[in-house]
Design a protein around this motif. Structure first.
Motif, PDB file in Angstrom:
ATOM      1  N   VAL A  56       0.862  -1.182   0.000  1.00 40.86           N
ATOM      2  CA  VAL A  56       0.000   0.000   0.000  1.00 40.86           C
ATOM      3  C   VAL A  56       0.899   1.232   0.000  1.00 40.86           C
ATOM      4  O   VAL A  56       1.802   1.334   0.827  1.00 40.86           O
ATOM      5  CB  VAL A  56      -0.913   0.036   1.248  1.00 40.86           C
ATOM      6  N   LEU A  57       0.670   2.119  -0.957  1.00 41.89           N
ATOM      7  CA  LEU A  57       1.382   3.399  -0.952  1.00 41.89           C
ATOM      8  C   LEU A  57       0.400   4.457  -0.465  1.00 41.89           C
ATOM      9  O   LEU A  57      -0.650   4.670  -1.086  1.00 41.89           O
ATOM     10  CB  LEU A  57       1.881   3.761  -2.350  1.00 41.89           C
ATOM     11  N   CYS A  58       0.731   5.110   0.659  1.00 43.33           N
ATOM     12  CA  CYS A  58      -0.094   6.208   1.142  1.00 43.33           C
ATOM     13  C   CYS A  58       0.558   7.522   0.737  1.00 43.33           C
ATOM     14  O   CYS A  58       1.692   7.801   1.136  1.00 43.33           O
ATOM     15  CB  CYS A  58      -0.239   6.163   2.662  1.00 43.33           C
ATOM     16  N   VAL A  59      -0.141   8.301  -0.066  1.00 43.85           N
ATOM     17  CA  VAL A  59       0.354   9.633  -0.420  1.00 43.85           C
ATOM     18  C   VAL A  59      -0.169  10.572   0.661  1.00 43.85           C
ATOM     19  O   VAL A  59      -1.353  10.905   0.694  1.00 43.85           O
ATOM     20  CB  VAL A  59      -0.128  10.048  -1.828  1.00 43.85           C
ATOM     21  N   ASN A  60       0.755  10.925   1.569  1.00 43.76           N
ATOM     22  CA  ASN A  60       0.349  11.651   2.779  1.00 43.76           C
ATOM     23  C   ASN A  60       0.502  13.165   2.595  1.00 43.76           C
ATOM     24  O   ASN A  60       1.116  13.630   1.648  1.00 43.76           O
ATOM     25  CB  ASN A  60       1.206  11.168   3.957  1.00 43.76           C
ATOM     26  N   LYS A  61      -0.056  13.899   3.520  1.00 46.41           N
ATOM     27  CA  LYS A  61      -0.008  15.363   3.557  1.00 46.41           C
ATOM     28  C   LYS A  61      -0.753  15.984   2.375  1.00 46.41           C
ATOM     29  O   LYS A  61      -0.346  17.020   1.837  1.00 46.41           O
ATOM     30  CB  LYS A  61       1.450  15.861   3.603  1.00 46.41           C
ATOM     31  N   MET A  62      -1.834  15.317   1.956  1.00 44.81           N
ATOM     32  CA  MET A  62      -2.649  15.869   0.870  1.00 44.81           C
ATOM     33  C   MET A  62      -3.208  17.233   1.254  1.00 44.81           C
ATOM     34  O   MET A  62      -3.482  18.066   0.396  1.00 44.81           O
ATOM     35  CB  MET A  62      -3.788  14.897   0.519  1.00 44.81           C
ATOM     36  N   ASP A  63      -3.364  17.475   2.556  1.00 42.89           N
ATOM     37  CA  ASP A  63      -3.852  18.787   3.011  1.00 42.89           C
ATOM     38  C   ASP A  63      -2.888  19.913   2.604  1.00 42.89           C
ATOM     39  O   ASP A  63      -3.299  21.043   2.384  1.00 42.89           O
ATOM     40  CB  ASP A  63      -4.060  18.781   4.530  1.00 42.89           C
ATOM     41  N   LEU A  64      -1.602  19.589   2.474  1.00 42.54           N
ATOM     42  CA  LEU A  64      -0.612  20.626   2.153  1.00 42.54           C
ATOM     43  C   LEU A  64      -0.522  20.899   0.645  1.00 42.54           C
ATOM     44  O   LEU A  64       0.205  21.802   0.218  1.00 42.54           O
ATOM     45  CB  LEU A  64       0.764  20.234   2.705  1.00 42.54           C
ATOM     46  N   VAL A  65      -1.232  20.103  -0.154  1.00 44.81           N
ATOM     47  CA  VAL A  65      -1.282  20.378  -1.605  1.00 44.81           C
ATOM     48  C   VAL A  65      -2.733  20.630  -2.023  1.00 44.81           C
ATOM     49  O   VAL A  65      -3.133  20.351  -3.148  1.00 44.81           O
ATOM     50  CB  VAL A  65      -0.663  19.226  -2.439  1.00 44.81           C
TER      51      VAL A  65
END
Lengths: 317, 418
Positions: free
Chosen positions: B138-147
């Motif tokens: 599983v790849l979690c693309v984190n910090k979506m809030d910052l983009v």
């Protein structure tokens, strides 16, 4: 040919994968993992022993060790480090189990260490000075491996512990130089005088322990179940009053309905208020409880963020 | 209820500890006193928010330096599954720790920062997961809030990653956009990312199908102990062989052979921790009784007559080097494979695999800490092995340095020497 009845099916509805009956529940997986480790140690090390405090984790551990070699008798002794500040119910339970199961019991006495002046009694908790006695027993009996009931979910320094944890000749744990553990291949090589602490219950949680106690009908000391006891309130904890734990100035003893979640030295183990008189009710309480086992009951873990880490480095259980 | 073991890989900067803290917190697996301790420490450190990362940093040096040193294990349960997390640090001893934490995992969870996307470290984690043949990634693309929760950022990272792993062997890949800090798509579906039509992370962890990951075909039973209660009158004639089923389904009445002797016999009975059963399968720990009295000891292997493992003193393997002292080609090491212990020599080093770039350096003459390489190994006694891709238990081994007793290397068996 086999029928469905012959397949171990106690956890019907939980352990099935499709129609094939070849799944295991998580408790069965933990049991298999623990038994595998116990057998590895019996197979590769010369002088194992099992640390048996009479508490619930060591009762589960003993049960697993007996299963691991059944129908052989346990090929090693159980060791109890006696702080002299014990709950009578727990000592009685220890002696009953030893008698009933035909075990060999080795007792290390903290009071003997104090008399020999190898340990110093400062009048407080004997939790820390029992390390001295434990290491003296290891040396005397030349144990090279000690099974213990510690779990990684208990405390954050324990969360970094290995299944097979190497100790140097002084019994010290060095968390920065732990041996990596790959798959289930354990490296049991060591020098003379060094030993391993072995933790088959590493991956078990408090709830797993109680679930297994119920599943296997494992006996426990009576203090794990609700009973009336004279206590004082110390901070947020309930501490039983007695000769070694008298009420302090300003504390008002009262009778409460309590049980113990952990069992250790009387001076550092607190009770919790509970009406749970049987394992089923304790399981329900454990599922909803909001305070960790050690947080609710261990007086001396609150001294600092790293109290357990420091004790472990010195050779604690 | 079944058990899922997963390993997490990533650095502090990726918000890995925050994600684990979030999973524990939202699944109500954190106790109030533990949370209070974290709140207290966060305040002392001057963190702007309750630093859930502190939940997983257990040692004093880790809290002081803000790094994770060693693999930490965490536990949580939902109504659907029980989980064991092996949290592996990203910076220090990265390869050694990740190999250790992932060796028993069903699934590996890798984090990337949405602002930086796929970096060298992400590739390293994917490569190690592939080497260890972890079935689910599983790849979690984190910090979506910052983009600003932009789908384009996510889609770009997704295609970069898919392009990289196309060269690796990753049977099952899932990519999820999350914000561990705010809890988007961790436990609850995020209202910030309506364009994402997949499941939140926790639901994926609860539902990923792992039952078929076990090898139920090749019967392999490494003998751990001979159970012979000679002192006990009642069980005087009992003789059994204790072990954990590595693979295959063993049934009473099966014709089996015992290695190395090669003798064939029949399974007379199987004793499980709950009493006699008709069959046993992985990962059960049982005792097997055989029809004939054979000379069997720890380190022997029980298999089917027409389905045996390779039996050889030579093999090819990928080694991950785990200790400070580097590999010396030609030096004797102790080897542990299943329940068998012997000595081994690395006879050839084919190449050193750069885990960041997948480049193979054929001029390498040694392996140092955290390095991976392909080698030939010769052992003093025959090992009964399968390729790791087919069988993780009979396809793995460790090398131990006989001078220091430290665990020197982890070995993944590729097969016989060509």
């Amino acid at each position: 040919m086999q029928t469905e009845d012959t397949v171990r099916d106690r956890h019907a509805g939980q352990s099935h994968i499709g129609e094939s009956h070849i799944g295991v529940s998580h408790i069965e997986a933990l049991e298999a993992e623990a038994i595998h480790l116990i057998r590895e140690v019996v197979g590769e090390l010369e002088r194992p022993c099992l640390l048996f405090s009479g508490g619930k984790d060591s009762a589960v551990l003993l049960h697993l060790a007996i299963k691991a070699v059944y129908p052989m008798k346990l090929p090693f002794p159980v060791v109890h480090i006696d702080t002299g500040h014990n709950f009578k119910e727990v000592i009685d339970f220890r002696d009953e189990q030893v008698e009933k199961l035909g075990l060999r019991l080795v007792v290390g006495s903290v009071e003997d260490s104090i008399r020999r002046k190898t340990a110093v009694d400062d009048g407080g908790s004997r939790n820390r000075i029992q390390i001295v006695t434990l290491l003296e027993i290891i040396e005397e009996y030349k144990f090279d491996s000690l099974f213990g009931g510690a779990r990684r979910d208990e405390e954050k320094a324990r969360a970094k512990e290995r299944f097979l944890s190497h100790r140097d000749v002084f019994g010290q744990w060095d968390p920065r130089r732990q041996r990596p553990e790959l798959w289930h291949l354990y490296n049991t090589r060591h020098l003379n005088g060094e030993h391993f602490r072995v933790f088959p219950l590493s991956n078990w949680t408090e709830l797993d322990i109680w679930t297994y106690i119920k599943r296997e009908s494992i006996e426990l000391p009576s203090i794990y179940f609700a009973h009336k006891r004279e206590v004082v309130r110390r901070g947020q904890m309930l501490v039983a009053t007695g000769p070694v734990t008298p009420a302090l100035d300003g504390e008002e003893p009262f009778e409460a309905l309590v049980r113990y979640r952990t069992v250790g030295d009387m001076t550092c183990t607190a009770a919790v208020e509970s009406a749970a008189k049987d394992v089923d009710t304790i399981i329900l309480e454990t599922q909803s409880v909001r305070i960790s086992e050690r947080g609710a009951t261990r007086v001396d873990d609150k001294f600092s963020e790293a109290a357990m880490e420091d004790r472990k480095k010195e050779g604690y259980f | 209820m079944d058990l899922l073991r997963f390993a997490t890989a990533g650095s502090v900067d990726d918000g890995k500890s925050t994600l684990i803290g979030r999973l524990l917190y939202d699944s109500k697996s954190i106790f109030e006193d533990q949370l209070e301790a974290v709140e207290r420490t966060s305040l002392e450190r001057g963190d702007q928010y309750v630093n859930l990362a502190l939940l997983t940093d257990g040692l004093r040096a880790e809290r002081e330096q803000g790094i994770t040193i060693d693999v930490a294990y965490r536990y949580f349960t939902t109504p659907k599954r029980t989980f064991i997390i092996a949290d592996t640090p990203g910076h220090i001893q990265h390869t050694r720790n990740m190999v250790t934490g992932a060796s028993t995992a069903d699934l590996v969870l890798i984090l990337v920062d949405a602002r930086t996307g796929v970096i060298e470290q992400t590739k390293r984690h994917a490569l190690i997961a592939s080497l260890l043949r972890i079935p689910h990634l599983v790849l979690c693309v984190n910090k979506m809030d910052l983009v600003n929760y932009e789908s384009e950022v996510f889609e770009n990272i997704k295609s970069d990653f898919r392009e990289y792993v196309a060269r690796l062997e990753i049977p099952d890949l899932t990519i999820i956009p999350i914000s561990a800090l705010n809890g988007d798509n961790v436990v609850q579906r995020s209202s910030q990312m309506p364009w994402y039509d997949g499941t939140p992370l926790l639901r994926h962890l609860e539902e990923v199908y792992i039952a078929s990951d076990r090898n139920l075909i090749d019967v392999r039973f490494p003998v751990q102990l001979v159970i012979r209660p000679i002192q006990d009158g009642l069980n005087r004639d009992y003789r059994g062989y204790a072990g954990q089923v590595a693979s295959g389904i063993i049934e009473v009445g099966d014709e089996v052979c015992v290695l190395p002797s090669g003798f064939t016999t029949v399974i007379e009975g199987i004793d499980s921790p709950d009493g006699s059963v008709e069959r046993a399968f992985p990962p059960q720990s049982v005792v097997i009784r055989l029809r004939d009295d054979l000379d069997i000891s720890r380190g022997d292997m029980i298999a089917r007559v027409h389905n045996k493992p390779h039996s050889s003193q030579d093999l090819t393997a990928m080694l991950t080097w785990l200790q400070e002292d580097e590999l010396v080609v030609g030096k004797k090491y102790a080897i542990k494979h299943t329940t068998r212990v012997g000595r081994a020599i690395v006879t050839d080093l084919h190449y050193n695999l750069n885990v960041n770039t997948s480049h193979r350096d054929r001029s390498a003459t040694s392996l140092r800490l955290n390095e991976v390489g392909r080698v030939n190994v010769r052992t003093t006694l025959p090992l009964f092995y399968d390729e790791y891709r087919r069988n993780k238990t009979t396809g793995s081994f460790i090398l131990i340095d006989e001078a220091t007793n430290s665990t020197a290397a982890a070995g993944i068996i590729l097969g016989q020497i060509e």
